[in-house]
Each structure stands twice: as C-alpha cells, then as structure tokens.
Scaffold this motif. Structure first.
Motif, PDB file in Angstrom:
ATOM      1  N   THR A 300       0.836  -1.213   0.000  1.00 36.35           N
ATOM      2  CA  THR A 300       0.000   0.000   0.000  1.00 36.35           C
ATOM      3  C   THR A 300       0.864   1.254   0.000  1.00 36.35           C
ATOM      4  O   THR A 300       0.338   2.364  -0.126  1.00 36.35           O
ATOM      5  CB  THR A 300      -0.925   0.036   1.234  1.00 36.35           C
ATOM      6  OG1 THR A 300      -0.127   0.020   2.425  1.00 36.35           O
ATOM      7  CG2 THR A 300      -1.875  -1.166   1.229  1.00 36.35           C
ATOM      8  N   ILE A 301       2.166   1.087   0.145  1.00 36.76           N
ATOM      9  CA  ILE A 301       3.095   2.221   0.170  1.00 36.76           C
ATOM     10  C   ILE A 301       3.702   2.400  -1.219  1.00 36.76           C
ATOM     11  O   ILE A 301       4.364   1.486  -1.724  1.00 36.76           O
ATOM     12  CB  ILE A 301       4.204   1.996   1.216  1.00 36.76           C
ATOM     13  CG1 ILE A 301       3.593   1.794   2.608  1.00 36.76           C
ATOM     14  CG2 ILE A 301       5.181   3.171   1.217  1.00 36.76           C
ATOM     15  CD1 ILE A 301       4.603   1.402   3.663  1.00 36.76           C
ATOM     16  N   PRO A 302       3.479   3.510  -1.873  1.00 35.06           N
ATOM     17  CA  PRO A 302       4.003   3.717  -3.230  1.00 35.06           C
ATOM     18  C   PRO A 302       5.511   3.495  -3.297  1.00 35.06           C
ATOM     19  O   PRO A 302       6.266   3.991  -2.457  1.00 35.06           O
ATOM     20  CB  PRO A 302       3.646   5.175  -3.533  1.00 35.06           C
ATOM     21  CG  PRO A 302       2.469   5.467  -2.655  1.00 35.06           C
ATOM     22  CD  PRO A 302       2.712   4.682  -1.396  1.00 35.06           C
ATOM     23  N   GLY A 303       5.932   2.711  -4.290  1.00 39.40           N
ATOM     24  CA  GLY A 303       7.357   2.475  -4.521  1.00 39.40           C
ATOM     25  C   GLY A 303       7.940   1.294  -3.794  1.00 39.40           C
ATOM     26  O   GLY A 303       9.076   0.895  -4.067  1.00 39.40           O
ATOM     27  N   LEU A 304       7.199   0.684  -2.851  1.00 35.66           N
ATOM     28  CA  LEU A 304       7.703  -0.461  -2.103  1.00 35.66           C
ATOM     29  C   LEU A 304       7.108  -1.761  -2.645  1.00 35.66           C
ATOM     30  O   LEU A 304       5.949  -1.802  -3.058  1.00 35.66           O
ATOM     31  CB  LEU A 304       7.367  -0.346  -0.618  1.00 35.66           C
ATOM     32  CG  LEU A 304       8.420   0.327   0.275  1.00 35.66           C
ATOM     33  CD1 LEU A 304       8.618   1.774  -0.137  1.00 35.66           C
ATOM     34  CD2 LEU A 304       8.031   0.232   1.737  1.00 35.66           C
ATOM     35  N   LEU A 305       7.913  -2.798  -2.637  1.00 36.97           N
ATOM     36  CA  LEU A 305       7.482  -4.138  -3.021  1.00 36.97           C
ATOM     37  C   LEU A 305       7.856  -5.111  -1.919  1.00 36.97           C
ATOM     38  O   LEU A 305       8.829  -4.891  -1.193  1.00 36.97           O
ATOM     39  CB  LEU A 305       8.142  -4.577  -4.336  1.00 36.97           C
ATOM     40  CG  LEU A 305       7.826  -3.761  -5.592  1.00 36.97           C
ATOM     41  CD1 LEU A 305       8.723  -4.198  -6.740  1.00 36.97           C
ATOM     42  CD2 LEU A 305       6.358  -3.916  -5.974  1.00 36.97           C
ATOM     43  N   SER A 306       7.118  -6.200  -1.787  1.00 35.63           N
ATOM     44  CA  SER A 306       7.459  -7.235  -0.815  1.00 35.63           C
ATOM     45  C   SER A 306       8.203  -8.366  -1.510  1.00 35.63           C
ATOM     46  O   SER A 306       8.097  -8.546  -2.727  1.00 35.63           O
ATOM     47  CB  SER A 306       6.191  -7.782  -0.153  1.00 35.63           C
ATOM     48  OG  SER A 306       5.321  -8.335  -1.121  1.00 35.63           O
ATOM     49  N   LEU A 307       8.980  -9.120  -0.723  1.00 34.72           N
ATOM     50  CA  LEU A 307       9.640 -10.315  -1.246  1.00 34.72           C
ATOM     51  C   LEU A 307       8.613 -11.440  -1.318  1.00 34.72           C
ATOM     52  O   LEU A 307       7.914 -11.717  -0.347  1.00 34.72           O
ATOM     53  CB  LEU A 307      10.799 -10.728  -0.347  1.00 34.72           C
ATOM     54  CG  LEU A 307      11.949  -9.728  -0.199  1.00 34.72           C
ATOM     55  CD1 LEU A 307      13.029 -10.313   0.705  1.00 34.72           C
ATOM     56  CD2 LEU A 307      12.545  -9.360  -1.552  1.00 34.72           C
ATOM     57  N   ARG A 308       8.554 -12.103  -2.464  1.00 31.72           N
ATOM     58  CA  ARG A 308       7.574 -13.168  -2.658  1.00 31.72           C
ATOM     59  C   ARG A 308       8.274 -14.476  -2.995  1.00 31.72           C
ATOM     60  O   ARG A 308       9.324 -14.487  -3.651  1.00 31.72           O
ATOM     61  CB  ARG A 308       6.596 -12.823  -3.786  1.00 31.72           C
ATOM     62  CG  ARG A 308       5.638 -11.683  -3.439  1.00 31.72           C
ATOM     63  CD  ARG A 308       4.747 -11.339  -4.612  1.00 31.72           C
ATOM     64  NE  ARG A 308       3.728 -10.339  -4.263  1.00 31.72           N
ATOM     65  CZ  ARG A 308       2.512 -10.639  -3.871  1.00 31.72           C
ATOM     66  NH1 ARG A 308       2.146 -11.922  -3.769  1.00 31.72           N
ATOM     67  NH2 ARG A 308       1.638  -9.683  -3.593  1.00 31.72           N
ATOM     68  N   GLU A 309       7.681 -15.585  -2.575  1.00 36.08           N
ATOM     69  CA  GLU A 309       8.271 -16.887  -2.860  1.00 36.08           C
ATOM     70  C   GLU A 309       8.224 -17.160  -4.362  1.00 36.08           C
ATOM     71  O   GLU A 309       7.247 -16.819  -5.046  1.00 36.08           O
ATOM     72  CB  GLU A 309       7.534 -17.991  -2.085  1.00 36.08           C
ATOM     73  CG  GLU A 309       6.077 -18.128  -2.416  1.00 36.08           C
ATOM     74  CD  GLU A 309       5.310 -18.972  -1.405  1.00 36.08           C
ATOM     75  OE1 GLU A 309       5.913 -19.413  -0.419  1.00 36.08           O
ATOM     76  OE2 GLU A 309       4.106 -19.155  -1.608  1.00 36.08           O
ATOM     77  N   PRO A 310       9.277 -17.772  -4.925  1.00 33.55           N
ATOM     78  CA  PRO A 310       9.300 -18.096  -6.350  1.00 33.55           C
ATOM     79  C   PRO A 310       8.201 -19.097  -6.712  1.00 33.55           C
ATOM     80  O   PRO A 310       7.673 -19.814  -5.855  1.00 33.55           O
ATOM     81  CB  PRO A 310      10.688 -18.707  -6.546  1.00 33.55           C
ATOM     82  CG  PRO A 310      11.506 -18.211  -5.399  1.00 33.55           C
ATOM     83  CD  PRO A 310      10.542 -18.091  -4.253  1.00 33.55           C
ATOM     84  N   LYS A 311       7.886 -19.181  -7.978  1.00 32.23           N
ATOM     85  CA  LYS A 311       6.850 -20.090  -8.447  1.00 32.23           C
ATOM     86  C   LYS A 311       7.228 -21.541  -8.141  1.00 32.23           C
ATOM     87  O   LYS A 311       8.411 -21.899  -8.083  1.00 32.23           O
ATOM     88  CB  LYS A 311       6.620 -19.921  -9.951  1.00 32.23           C
ATOM     89  CG  LYS A 311       7.826 -20.262 -10.820  1.00 32.23           C
ATOM     90  CD  LYS A 311       7.531 -20.038 -12.297  1.00 32.23           C
ATOM     91  CE  LYS A 311       8.753 -20.393 -13.147  1.00 32.23           C
ATOM     92  NZ  LYS A 311       8.486 -20.190 -14.591  1.00 32.23           N
ATOM     93  N   ASN A 312       6.214 -22.351  -7.933  1.00 31.98           N
ATOM     94  CA  ASN A 312       6.362 -23.790  -7.644  1.00 31.98           C
ATOM     95  C   ASN A 312       7.103 -24.073  -6.339  1.00 31.98           C
ATOM     96  O   ASN A 312       7.622 -25.174  -6.138  1.00 31.98           O
ATOM     97  CB  ASN A 312       7.082 -24.518  -8.795  1.00 31.98           C
ATOM     98  CG  ASN A 312       6.339 -24.392 -10.114  1.00 31.98           C
ATOM     99  OD1 ASN A 312       5.114 -24.470 -10.142  1.00 31.98           O
ATOM    100  ND2 ASN A 312       7.067 -24.187 -11.195  1.00 31.98           N
ATOM    101  N   SER A 313       7.156 -23.077  -5.470  1.00 32.82           N
ATOM    102  CA  SER A 313       7.864 -23.278  -4.204  1.00 32.82           C
ATOM    103  C   SER A 313       7.007 -22.798  -3.047  1.00 32.82           C
ATOM    104  O   SER A 313       6.021 -22.081  -3.230  1.00 32.82           O
ATOM    105  CB  SER A 313       9.196 -22.519  -4.201  1.00 32.82           C
ATOM    106  OG  SER A 313       8.979 -21.120  -4.095  1.00 32.82           O
ATOM    107  N   GLN A 314       7.413 -23.225  -1.849  1.00 33.33           N
ATOM    108  CA  GLN A 314       6.795 -22.735  -0.624  1.00 33.33           C
ATOM    109  C   GLN A 314       7.916 -22.346   0.326  1.00 33.33           C
ATOM    110  O   GLN A 314       8.695 -23.194   0.759  1.00 33.33           O
ATOM    111  CB  GLN A 314       5.893 -23.794   0.014  1.00 33.33           C
ATOM    112  CG  GLN A 314       5.146 -23.286   1.245  1.00 33.33           C
ATOM    113  CD  GLN A 314       3.957 -24.154   1.603  1.00 33.33           C
ATOM    114  OE1 GLN A 314       3.193 -24.575   0.748  1.00 33.33           O
ATOM    115  NE2 GLN A 314       3.798 -24.439   2.883  1.00 33.33           N
ATOM    116  N   ALA A 315       7.998 -21.048   0.605  1.00 34.36           N
ATOM    117  CA  ALA A 315       9.078 -20.540   1.440  1.00 34.36           C
ATOM    118  C   ALA A 315       8.718 -20.649   2.914  1.00 34.36           C
ATOM    119  O   ALA A 315       7.541 -20.639   3.286  1.00 34.36           O
ATOM    120  CB  ALA A 315       9.373 -19.080   1.092  1.00 34.36           C
TER     121      ALA A 315
END
Length: 386
Positions: A300-315
């Motif tokens: 919700t904060i402009p310009g920020l992104l979160s780290l997301r788990e890669p496809k086909n994986s569960q972090a």
C-alpha cells in the motif's frame, strides 16, 4: 527527515509485536518443553557430543526433510566445510557460489584452501542463477577426463554451492542439471531454508548434500549448531566420522585414521533442538500468516514491493523483506525504523565488494547489486504466547 509512508509500516510492525519498546529482527521462541528437555539432558550428565538428543534430532530432521541421513554439527559454517570436504574439494580448487550470501558460505570454501567463484543471482529467486552459471561454464570451463577444469587458470572446479536466500528456494533443479553436465557436485547452503520446499521437495535434499543452520536467529535454533543432510550412505558415514575426530570405534582405545576435528553438536544443544522441531509446524504457519500481513502493509506504500516466494515453491519466510526504490530510500528507511526501536537490516554486503574477496573470479553482478542496494529485512520472529 522521517517519511510518513514509512511511518505507517513502522506502526503496523509495532502493533503486531504488541508495541514492544524494542523489536528484534528475529528472536527465538521457547516453550516449557524446551526447558524440560534441556534440564533432562543436564540430569543425564551427557551434555557434550554423545547423548540421546543428538541422535534424536538427527532422526527428526531427516524425517522432516525427507533426507535419508542427517549429521549434527556445531554450526552451519562447519557443516558446509564438512560437506565440501567429503565432496572432495581440495586446496587450489575453484568452487562456484553466489556473492549475495552471508560470508560463511565463502569462508567455508576458503577453510579448505579453495577459492570461491561468484555467480550472479536471479531477480525472482534471489538465489544463484542457472542461466548465468550455464553461460559461465560454457565460456570458461571444459571437461577433461570427466573433471571440470577452468580453462584460463587450469584449476579444477570441484563444487557448486547455491544458497537458498532468506528461505526462498533457488532454482535448484536447474542448477543441478547445469552442474551435472560438467560433473560438478552441488552442495546446498540451506542455512536459512528449513521448512522451504520446491515442487513439494524439501530444500537441502536436491544436491549431493545440504546444510542447515540452527543459529539463534534461525527458524529453529539449538543456540548454535547445524545439520548436514544427504541421501548418500557413504558420504553420510564419512561426514559423521570426520565430525568425531575420525576416531575408530573401540571400547577404550584412541585410534584415528584421518586428520579430522571435533565438529559434533553437543547433546545439550540438541535437546533444545528437539523441542524446537516439535514447534516448527506452528512456526511455519505463523510466519506465512505474517508474510501475508507484510504484503498488505508494504504494497500500500508507493514504490515499495514485498519479497515473494518463487513459483512452484513454498518458502518458510524466515525473514520478510521490503524492496525500496533505491539506495537512498533504503538507508532512510533503515535509519527511521531503527531510530524507532525496530531492528531492520539490509542484505549482506555482496562478497565481491568485500576487500577480502575482491580479487576472486566473478561474473557481472547486476541482480546481486540491485537487490543489495534495495532490500531491507524486517522483524520476522514468531510472537511467543503465554
């Protein structure tokens, strides 16, 4: 000057952690059973490297990860050293790894007298890039009598050590395919990824061996410790032998058949680990729920992104993180959050930027440097109940 947009994230973190005066990056969470098992270990008087809890922890980690064997060691760094040694890495060899990692990855290589070669990471997995690795080997390596050699230096390339960064799985299946074509064994630095899977298979179990860390800041801790896992019977036996000073089993004689060291985890630490392993499923559920909260807060904060788990994986979401727009924004957020009593940290300084490793062979590092200049790790510990 404080940024009001950052303040909203700081307030959300403070609320999640019950408005504590100081919020650490990742504090351990112990229950009453942990205290009971540690006390029981003390009562047995077997507090060093022999005892039922060491064996029990090995069995529980093997069962949880699906590995055939697990060998408990004093810490993750020595686990990597041991894995490299039993893989046949020798002084003068080259070992492929990533620059975006904790310094222990490269230090374990140097302990054997070998030299790290730094390969760039992928922007979406944060781990060693199979494409960049393939290009490097095609251009600079050759197979000679079944051994991978670096053309320019004539040195043997004897192993590859990708790291599952922050608990997010590297593209380990592709990395192994690339390395297999050049007869290079793969050792997974899974220090941060206990509980992480790729295509339903646990990290650390794809390569010849994998190594987990149980340091105090990891998802499961034994205070200090680590675990080498493998499906190779002979390798497991050799690793365990070397971790116990290569002592030949005998009722009373002290005979040793290799130069080796005391790398075995103490029973006292293992007792704590047994209790932590029983908490692990709950830790993983709570961390995934926290990751969902962070996504809502961050994006919700402009310009920020979160780290997301890669496809086909569960972090395992060992550490959550935010990607800031640039280096000045990263440093401003670090200053503002730490001033507010919230411990946040950047990624590690890329190893090729450290003077101690600046002369090592490396590829270009666009993704490594982009991530290092922008990612901030956020408090990710489980809230202890009771």
């Amino acid at each position: 000057m404080s940024n009001p947009a950052f303040a909203s994230l700081i307030d959300a973190i403070r609320g999640h952690y019950r408005n504590a005066d100081f919020i650490p990056l990742h504090a351990p969470c112990f229950n009453e059973q942990a205290k009971a098992l540690v006390n029981d270990c003390i009562d047995t008087t077997f507090v060093s490297s022999v005892g039922q809890y060491v064996t029990r922890l090995e069995e529980e980690v093997a069962a949880f990860t699906g590995a055939k064997h697990a060998v408990a060691v004093v810490n993750g760094t020595m686990g990597l050293y041991l894995a490299l040694k039993v893989a046949g890495v020798r002084a003068g060899d080259l070992v492929l790894t990533q620059s975006l990692t904790f310094v222990a990855t490269a230090n374990a290589i140097k302990m054997l007298g070998a030299e790290p070669v730094f390969i760039d990471v992928d922007a979406d997995t944060y781990g060693l890039s199979a494409d960049v690795l393939q290009a490097f080997l095609n251009e600079q390596a050759t197979l000679k009598d079944g051994v991978c050699m670096h053309r320019a230096s004539g040195r043997r390339i004897s192993a590859c050590v990708p790291m599952h960064t922050l608990g997010f799985c590297a593209e380990i299946d592709r990395l192994i395919d690339v390395c297999s074509a050049f007869s290079i064994p793969v050792i997974e630095d899974a220090a941060e990824s206990l509980g992480s899977t790729l295509q339903g298979r646990h990290s650390g179990t794809f390569g010849q061996s994998g190594v987990f860390s149980f340091n105090g800041n990891k998802i499961v801790t034994t205070g200090g410790g680590g675990m080498l896992v493998t499906n190779d019977d002979a390798l497991a036996a050799h690793a365990k032998h070397l971790s116990t000073t290569a002592k030949i089993s005998h009722a009373w004689l002290f005979e040793h058949d290799e130069i080796a060291f005391n790398l075995r985890m103490p029973n006292l630490n293992a007792a704590l680990g047994v209790a932590q392993m029983q908490q692990l499923p709950d830790f993983l559920r709570e961390k995934r729920a926290l990751a969902e909260k962070y996504r809502g807060w961050i994006e919700t904060i402009p310009g920020l992104l979160s780290l997301r788990e890669p496809k086909n994986s569960q972090a395992n979401y060992w550490l959550n993180g935010a990607i800031l727009p640039d280096l000045p924004a990263r440093d401003a957020f670090l200053q503002q959050s730490n001033d507010a009593g919230i411990q946040t940290r950047p990624l590690w300084t890329p190893l090729h930027r450290l003077p101690i490793y600046a002369d090592c062979l490396r590829t270009e590092m666009p993704h490594t440097e982009w991530l290092a200049d922008r990612v901030v790790n956020l408090p990710s510990g489980v809230v202890c109940h009771g």
